[in-house]
Design an enzyme around this catalytic site. Sequence first.
Site, PDB file in Angstrom:
ATOM      1  N   THR A  24      47.352  53.003  52.507  1.00 28.02           N
ATOM      2  CA  THR A  24      46.785  52.176  51.438  1.00 28.02           C
ATOM      3  C   THR A  24      46.146  50.915  52.000  1.00 28.02           C
ATOM      4  OG1 THR A  24      47.337  50.846  49.497  1.00 28.02           O
ATOM      5  CG2 THR A  24      49.110  51.217  51.037  1.00 28.02           C
ATOM      6  N   SER A  47      54.260  44.870  48.060  1.00 26.08           N
ATOM      7  CA  SER A  47      55.319  45.472  47.223  1.00 26.08           C
ATOM      8  C   SER A  47      56.178  46.319  48.157  1.00 26.08           C
ATOM      9  CB  SER A  47      54.718  46.365  46.128  1.00 26.08           C
ATOM     10  OG  SER A  47      54.188  47.556  46.704  1.00 26.08           O
ATOM     11  N   TYR A  78      56.697  49.354  47.764  1.00 23.22           N
ATOM     12  CA  TYR A  78      55.887  50.565  47.964  1.00 23.22           C
ATOM     13  C   TYR A  78      54.888  50.365  49.111  1.00 23.22           C
ATOM     14  CZ  TYR A  78      51.500  53.009  47.624  1.00 23.22           C
ATOM     15  OH  TYR A  78      50.354  53.661  47.971  1.00 23.22           O
ATOM     16  N   HIS A  79      54.125  49.259  49.035  1.00 20.09           N
ATOM     17  CA  HIS A  79      53.109  49.045  50.068  1.00 20.09           C
ATOM     18  C   HIS A  79      53.763  48.896  51.457  1.00 20.09           C
ATOM     19  CE1 HIS A  79      50.450  47.975  46.565  1.00 20.09           C
ATOM     20  NE2 HIS A  79      49.543  48.568  47.326  1.00 20.09           N
ATOM     21  N   LYS A  88      54.403  52.140  53.144  1.00 22.01           N
ATOM     22  CA  LYS A  88      53.202  52.694  53.794  1.00 22.01           C
ATOM     23  C   LYS A  88      52.981  52.047  55.167  1.00 22.01           C
ATOM     24  CE  LYS A  88      51.516  55.385  50.456  1.00 22.01           C
ATOM     25  NZ  LYS A  88      51.196  56.792  50.614  1.00 22.01           N
TER      26      LYS A  88
HETATM   27  N1  USQ Z   1      45.995  44.455  37.956  1.00 21.27           N
HETATM   28  C1  USQ Z   1      45.632  43.649  36.903  1.00 21.27           C
HETATM   29  N2  USQ Z   1      45.897  44.100  35.647  1.00 21.27           N
HETATM   30  C2  USQ Z   1      46.485  45.284  35.373  1.00 21.27           C
HETATM   31  C3  USQ Z   1      46.836  46.114  36.460  1.00 21.27           C
HETATM   32  C4  USQ Z   1      46.585  45.668  37.734  1.00 21.27           C
HETATM   33  O1  USQ Z   1      45.092  42.564  37.090  1.00 21.27           O
HETATM   34  O2  USQ Z   1      46.696  45.609  34.217  1.00 21.27           O
HETATM   35  C5  USQ Z   1      45.722  43.995  39.321  1.00 21.27           C
HETATM   36  C6  USQ Z   1      46.968  43.923  40.210  1.00 21.27           C
HETATM   37  O3  USQ Z   1      47.654  42.715  40.014  1.00 21.27           O
HETATM   38  C7  USQ Z   1      46.356  44.079  41.579  1.00 21.27           C
HETATM   39  C8  USQ Z   1      45.143  44.977  41.346  1.00 21.27           C
HETATM   40  O4  USQ Z   1      44.880  44.941  39.944  1.00 21.27           O
HETATM   41  O5  USQ Z   1      45.898  42.843  42.046  1.00 21.27           O
HETATM   42  C9  USQ Z   1      45.378  46.422  41.742  1.00 21.27           C
HETATM   43  O6  USQ Z   1      46.523  46.893  41.047  1.00 21.27           O
HETATM   44  P1  USQ Z   1      46.681  48.456  40.708  1.00 21.27           P
HETATM   45  O7  USQ Z   1      47.873  48.603  39.844  1.00 21.27           O
HETATM   46  O8  USQ Z   1      45.402  49.020  40.248  1.00 21.27           O
HETATM   47  O9  USQ Z   1      46.894  49.054  42.162  1.00 21.27           O
HETATM   48  P2  USQ Z   1      48.092  48.890  43.185  1.00 21.27           P
HETATM   49  O10 USQ Z   1      49.358  48.510  42.549  1.00 21.27           O
HETATM   50  O11 USQ Z   1      47.608  48.039  44.297  1.00 21.27           O
HETATM   51  O12 USQ Z   1      48.273  50.380  43.690  1.00 21.27           O
HETATM   52  C10 USQ Z   1      47.254  51.381  43.551  1.00 21.27           C
HETATM   53  C11 USQ Z   1      47.924  52.731  43.672  1.00 21.27           C
HETATM   54  C12 USQ Z   1      48.511  52.869  45.063  1.00 21.27           C
HETATM   55  C13 USQ Z   1      47.438  52.604  46.110  1.00 21.27           C
HETATM   56  C14 USQ Z   1      46.790  51.255  45.880  1.00 21.27           C
HETATM   57  C15 USQ Z   1      45.609  50.982  46.767  1.00 21.27           C
HETATM   58  O13 USQ Z   1      48.924  52.879  42.674  1.00 21.27           O
HETATM   59  O14 USQ Z   1      49.064  54.164  45.217  1.00 21.27           O
HETATM   60  O15 USQ Z   1      48.025  52.612  47.387  1.00 21.27           O
HETATM   61  O16 USQ Z   1      46.275  51.206  44.529  1.00 21.27           O
HETATM   62  S1  USQ Z   1      45.440  49.263  47.128  1.00 21.27           S
HETATM   63  O17 USQ Z   1      45.492  48.508  45.891  1.00 21.27           O
HETATM   64  O18 USQ Z   1      44.198  49.085  47.817  1.00 21.27           O
HETATM   65  O19 USQ Z   1      46.585  48.912  47.956  1.00 21.27           O
END
Ligand code: USQ
Length: 416
Positions: A144, A179, A181-182, A185
């Site tokens: 990720t 997190s 989770y992260h 990874k």
């Molecule tokens: N976010 C908001 N509002 C929401 C949901 C999320 O502002 O309602 C923000 C979060 O705070 C964060 C960003 O959007 O800053 C991304 O959150 P996300 O829930 O879309 O993604 P994340 O938790 O980071 O995890 C997802 C996948 C995970 C993958 C990751 C890639 O669930 O499996 O590894 O995206 S990355 O984000 O590049 O690490």
Amino acid sequence: MKVLITGIDGYSGWPLALHLLGRGHEVVGVDNFVTRRRVREVGSWSATPIPSFARRRAVVRERLGKDVGFYRGDMTRWAFVRDVLERERPEAIVHLAEQRSAPYSMIDVHHAVATQVENLTGTLHLLYGMRECCPDAHLVKMGTMGEYGTPNVDIPEGFFEVEFRGRKDRLPFPRQAGSWYHWSKVFDSGDVMFASRIWGLKATDVMQGVIYGIRTPEITDDRLLTRFDFDETWGTALNRFIAQAVLGLPITPYGKGEQKRGFIALEDSMQSLRLAVEHPPTGPEYRVFNQFDAAYSVNELADLVVRVAGELGLSPRIEHPPDPRVEAEQHYYTPLHDHLLGLGYRRTRGLEEVVREIFRDLLRFRRRLEARRHVVMPTVQWRSPDSRAALAARAPSSPPPPPTGTGAPATEGPTA
Ligand code: USQ
């Protein structure tokens, strides 16, 4: 090429299977259906109705005239993993079978431990199994972009040249995950890199950005749809924003909303994984691909969703709840992503076009969204050691969620 997909029943695993079959590859999959159970555990379901896996296979046979090999089992069981690898001896393995939700890993100690134990155990089993049964296979490991965090410098693809006190080296770029989770990874990446070094395995660590979308060109029939999560725990930002707009709920960029992430459409994520599979390293190597298409702030995505919703006669509003996570809400973000471009990766469609497509589908499945509208707004708090009670309070009829273990019996159903 014979490709083993672990986590074939998931959001990415299923469309990847269809994509690889369409390109003439042989596909064998592994899954224990834990995502279906865990989405139920938090009181939600997929916006798209997902048939049982047996039904999915039957539809593939009917539509494509092809079979998907399948083993139901748990990557935390060594004997199972070894047995699958020994029987199948795949040329490539795409490892997606991990707990993939950051908020889920932050619910409480049990969810944190389940996430890290399962993710690391599954990867180690795969590495040992490859060494024993198929040492020439190529492992494409789903990592990720979140491993890197949000440093105030450009983010290279895995490694960078560094000079310190007059000496130079090429070192892994620092990891600052956000997190449990992260972090799982990050630890996985270390294990894959080490296994590659000591045993000469070929591995591509895919630093995947946030995926959005509902369709790929191979999904030509509703019975072939992949799952689409929109609840606070399993849904990703853009997918959630569109679901919120359809439901008439506020769209929720957390905090200031200037958090930037790399995003990629589902079909382009499939394209990238296929390119990685079809272009393995020529010899023992651990390589890293940053896999995303473009970086956006969550505010930019929310504004786009409001605009497209307006054209469809919807009038959602944006609200900024306090950020439930501990993350920079405003920061520099410039990751590089040249490796995939070098393999011929090209974005298929623009962001706005995909957003329209998601709206079209979600409007069709609006009743399924309505039935779970109470699980959309955020309750899991990064600062809290135990968010179980807050999660449970959203749906008073359901008991506080226990972590759903991989060993629990699976019930496949049309409404997962
Ligand atoms: N976010 C908001 N509002 C929401 C949901 C999320 O502002 O309602 C923000 C979060 O705070 C964060 C960003 O959007 O800053 C991304 O959150 P996300 O829930 O879309 O993604 P994340 O938790 O980071 O995890 C997802 C996948 C995970 C993958 C990751 C890639 O669930 O499996 O590894 O995206 S990355 O984000 O590049 O690490």
